[in-house]
Design an enzyme around this catalytic site. Sequence first.
Site, PDB file in Angstrom:
ATOM      1  N   TYR A 149       0.693  -1.148  -0.171  1.00  0.00           N
ATOM      2  CA  TYR A 149      -0.122   0.118   0.022  1.00  0.00           C
ATOM      3  C   TYR A 149       0.935   1.259   0.190  1.00  0.00           C
ATOM      4  O   TYR A 149       0.478   2.138  -0.714  1.00  0.00           O
ATOM      5  CB  TYR A 149      -0.971  -0.178   1.397  1.00  0.00           C
ATOM      6  CG  TYR A 149      -1.891   1.083   1.296  1.00  0.00           C
ATOM      7  CD1 TYR A 149      -3.075   0.997   0.601  1.00  0.00           C
ATOM      8  CD2 TYR A 149      -1.732   2.054   2.171  1.00  0.00           C
ATOM      9  CE1 TYR A 149      -4.115   2.028   0.597  1.00  0.00           C
ATOM     10  CE2 TYR A 149      -2.760   2.996   2.414  1.00  0.00           C
ATOM     11  CZ  TYR A 149      -3.787   3.038   1.583  1.00  0.00           C
ATOM     12  OH  TYR A 149      -4.909   3.882   1.650  1.00  0.00           O
ATOM     13  N   LYS A 153       0.940   4.125  -2.815  1.00  0.00           N
ATOM     14  CA  LYS A 153       0.528   5.456  -2.539  1.00  0.00           C
ATOM     15  C   LYS A 153       1.630   6.341  -2.898  1.00  0.00           C
ATOM     16  O   LYS A 153       1.377   7.561  -3.112  1.00  0.00           O
ATOM     17  CB  LYS A 153       0.122   5.432  -1.086  1.00  0.00           C
ATOM     18  CG  LYS A 153      -1.364   4.884  -1.042  1.00  0.00           C
ATOM     19  CD  LYS A 153      -2.464   5.327  -2.065  1.00  0.00           C
ATOM     20  CE  LYS A 153      -3.798   4.899  -1.588  1.00  0.00           C
ATOM     21  NZ  LYS A 153      -4.788   5.037  -2.641  1.00  0.00           N
TER      22      LYS A 153
END
Length: 248
Positions: A149, A153
């Site tokens: 993640y 991001k």
Amino acid sequence: MTTAIVTGAARGIGAATAKRLATDGHPVAVIDLDEVAASLTAEEIVAHGGRATAIAADVADADSVRAAVDRVAAELGPPGILVNNAGVLRDNLLFKMSETDWDTVINVHLRGAFLMTRAAQAHMVSASWGRIVNLSSTSALGNRGQANYAAAKAGIQGFTKTLAVELGRYGITANAIAPGFIQTDMTKATAERLGVSFEALVDAQVSQIPVSRAGVPDDIAAAVSYFCRKEAGFVSGQVLYVAGGPKS
């Protein structure tokens, strides 16, 4: 008003953003893998006097994305606003993380943003105007158990800055929003993963946030609304941390 597309708009930040843009006067395409939940968001917008349509699409699939954007243009008008919000979590420590967990997160967040932007920007270039807002996260700075993640991001931020460079000459801005701790179904899932109650997770997070409260989806929707305005035309390539303070 120009048509807006919001991905992952069935619930949480995406739903709040779709409703806010509708309140701002934009027809909104509510795109989500969950068509039933997306329809509920669209119906709520329509019930409040807005225009919206729900479209089921897998943002990581090129054919699905192409079909969805074509449908948006046909039903609501050419999209001039794109909010890449769709996301998933597959949290785990690096040594426990499977290749599937890595690929799923990277595909939805990064490949999805790429495919949606590539499809929508053609309409924006033709109109010589556009607004692209990508959802990043404070996890881009690094977060235990989120190697996939965090990488996705952080990648979103580089993607956003490159879009700003490439598309600026066509009247298109590209910006990113990096939320801190926001109370959503995804953060409830984080509490479950950690084996603590959601209330305990919220309390622990709030204790570290300077404004002394957790964020809510409307906080992010308000930031998206700003970036999508005509008046924000000289703001591009930026990453706005909406996190309740500089260290959140």
